[in-house]
Design an enzyme around this catalytic site. Structure first.
Site, mmCIF file in Angstrom:
data_model
loop_
_atom_site.group_PDB
_atom_site.id
_atom_site.type_symbol
_atom_site.label_atom_id
_atom_site.label_comp_id
_atom_site.label_asym_id
_atom_site.label_seq_id
_atom_site.Cartn_x
_atom_site.Cartn_y
_atom_site.Cartn_z
ATOM 1 N N ASN A 191 0.811 -1.218 0.000
ATOM 2 C CA ASN A 191 0.000 0.000 0.000
ATOM 3 C C ASN A 191 0.848 1.275 0.000
ATOM 4 O OD1 ASN A 191 -2.437 -1.587 0.238
ATOM 5 N ND2 ASN A 191 -1.893 -1.867 2.400
ATOM 6 N N ARG A 192 2.073 1.146 -0.494
ATOM 7 C CA ARG A 192 3.004 2.277 -0.598
ATOM 8 C C ARG A 192 3.370 2.886 0.757
ATOM 9 N NH1 ARG A 192 2.952 -0.148 -4.754
ATOM 10 N NH2 ARG A 192 3.162 0.751 -6.838
ATOM 11 N N LEU A 193 3.130 2.147 1.836
ATOM 12 C CA LEU A 193 3.556 2.616 3.156
ATOM 13 C C LEU A 193 4.954 2.054 3.426
ATOM 14 C CD1 LEU A 193 0.221 2.287 5.175
ATOM 15 C CD2 LEU A 193 1.301 4.359 4.256
#
Length: 213
Positions: A191-193
């Site tokens: 989730n691009r975290l």
């Protein structure tokens, strides 16, 4: 080009936590570099070197890491190339390593200095003879009329040094060391975290901070 905006990749091959790293940024890089080698990444020592061009615009190119010491990251090149001239004018620079298959990046920023002539000579003579000849032949970054002149010069040098394995080190060729002030370790996450830990050099040690993805 259609489809670029739809390109996606899931990042799920690891995590990066403060409890997973050592206190020294160079030693942490050594750990990650060894893991990149063990992952059979093609040329894990390939790095993007970014300098400030003579016209004030950023310039980047891929070079190869050829040494790692407590002080920093070592590479070799023609001092009269574009990057050599840019470093002479402004020694501030950055490096970027991308190890795609293990979803990691390392960003390094600092200042560049020349290594000793003796160290440059040792490395130069460790290279294959053809690479030594190539360093003499190429007026790196300069405009040339055609490549045949390079091949002609190569033949001349091979004939001149046909009975020798080592050529003299050119005055215009040698090593640089980038002495880092900051090193950031990036691990891709879902989730691009993404996980990002930044080391900042202080007087005697490194400060470690987590920064937002």
């Amino acid at each position: 080009m259609n489809g670029i905006s739809e390109m996606r990749e899931t990042y799920d091959k690891g995590t990066l936590d403060e409890s997973h790293v050592v206190s020294d940024a160079i030693k942490q890089f050594e750990i990650w570099f060894q893991e990149a080698k063990e992952a059979d990444i093609l040329e894990p020592n390939a790095m993007a070197l970014s300098t400030l061009g003579l016209d004030g615009t950023p310039q980047s190119r891929i070079v190869l890491l050829k040494g790692l010491e407590e002080e920093g990251f070592i590479f070799y090149t023609n001092y009269e190339s574009d990057k050599g001239k840019e470093i002479a004018k402004n020694p501030n620079a950055s490096l970027l390593f991308l190890w795609k298959s293990i979803q990691r990046q390392v960003r390094v920023s600092g200042t560049i200095e020349k290594v000793s002539r003796e160290k440059s000579e040792r490395y130069f003579h460790s290279r294959p003879k053809g690479s030594q000849v190539g360093a003499w032949v190429s007026p790196q970054s300069r405009v040339i009329s055609d490549k045949e002149k390079l091949h002609k010069r190569k033949k001349e040098l091979l004939k001149q040094y046909k009975d020798e394995d080592k050529l003299p080190l050119p005055d215009f060729w040698g090593g640089y060391i980038l002495i880092p002030t900051k090193i950031e370790f990036w691990q891709g996450r879902p989730n691009r975290l993404h996980d990002r830990l930044r080391y900042t050099r202080e007087e005697k040690d490194w400060k470690i901070e987590r920064i937002a993805p």
